[in-house]
Enzyme design. Structure first.
Site, short mmCIF file in Angstrom:
data_model
loop_
_atom_site.label_atom_id
_atom_site.label_comp_id
_atom_site.label_asym_id
_atom_site.label_seq_id
_atom_site.Cartn_x
_atom_site.Cartn_y
_atom_site.Cartn_z
CD GLU A 8 -2.95 -1.34 2.16
OE1 GLU A 8 -2.84 -0.64 3.19
OE2 GLU A 8 -3.90 -2.14 1.98
CG ASN A 9 2.08 5.13 -1.96
OD1 ASN A 9 1.74 6.30 -1.81
ND2 ASN A 9 3.30 4.78 -2.30
CB ALA A 10 1.12 7.81 2.24
CB CYS A 30 -3.52 -6.40 -5.88
SG CYS A 30 -5.04 -5.46 -5.74
CD GLU A 42 -4.63 -10.78 -6.30
OE1 GLU A 42 -4.09 -9.79 -5.75
OE2 GLU A 42 -5.81 -11.12 -6.10
N1 THU Z 1 -6.04 -6.63 -2.37
C1 THU Z 1 -5.18 -7.51 -2.96
O1 THU Z 1 -3.97 -7.49 -2.70
N2 THU Z 1 -5.68 -8.41 -3.83
C2 THU Z 1 -7.00 -8.53 -4.15
O2 THU Z 1 -7.36 -9.32 -5.00
C3 THU Z 1 -7.99 -7.71 -3.44
C4 THU Z 1 -7.45 -6.58 -2.66
C5 THU Z 1 -5.50 -5.64 -1.43
C6 THU Z 1 -5.48 -4.23 -1.92
C7 THU Z 1 -5.44 -3.44 -0.63
O3 THU Z 1 -4.08 -3.33 -0.23
C8 THU Z 1 -6.16 -4.34 0.36
O4 THU Z 1 -6.26 -5.61 -0.24
C9 THU Z 1 -7.54 -3.85 0.73
O5 THU Z 1 -8.30 -3.61 -0.41
#
Ligand code: THU
Length: 141
Positions: A50-52, A59, A61
């Site tokens: 994630e990022n600020a 994600c 994946e």
């Molecule tokens: N997220 C994933 O990494 N993969 C997904 O398929 C769904 C969502 C992450 C994105 C974000 O960092 C956190 O889950 C909440 O949405």
């Protein structure tokens, strides 16, 4: 197209849990891991970062796909995704398209929770009638 060295579900679960443990998710507090089984028995894993500036996060994946491509592999036989909570943490829409780039007719998505695999879904069911490399490449011929 199928794996020459099939990986066990146990190996994939170990990898995807290890990836989830590396997640950088201080904002959502929703750590996600992904692990790709490649065609030669390799495992490529990734976590959400994630990022600020919230939209700039990526994600799990997406991270796993980047690791796969960096290793010179461009085929996803299986992808495992793990998240917490009771629901099925299925790849988001954007990640479905990213997986599509490297998927084949038998690619499977294994949706996991802390206790193990919750669902195994054929990738083409998650993104039917999809747009892929062949559409673009065929237009150049
Ligand atoms: N997220 C994933 O990494 N993969 C997904 O398929 C769904 C969502 C992450 C994105 C974000 O960092 C956190 O889950 C909440 O949405």
């Amino acid at each position: 197209m199928s794996s020459t060295k099939a990986l066990s579900e146990t190996q994939m679960l170990t990898a995807v849990k290890a990836a989830q443990a590396k997640a950088y998710a201080p904002y959502s507090k929703f750590p996600v891991g992904a692990a790709i089984a490649g065609p030669n028995g390799e495992i490529f894993s990734g976590c959400n970062v994630e990022n600020a500036s919230y939209p700039e996060g990526n994600c799990a994946e997406t991270s796993a796909i980047a690791a796969m491509v960096m290793a010179g592999v461009t085929q996803i036989d299986e992808i495992y995704v793990i998240g917490n909570g009771d629901g099925l943490v299925s790849p988001c829409g954007g990640c479905r398209q990213r997986i599509r780039e490297f998927a084949h007719a038998n690619t499977t998505v294994h949706i996991c929770g802390p206790e193990g695999v919750r669902a195994v879904i054929a990738f083409h069911e998650l993104l039917p009638n999809s747009f892929g490399p062949e559409h673009v490449l065929a237009s150049k011929e």
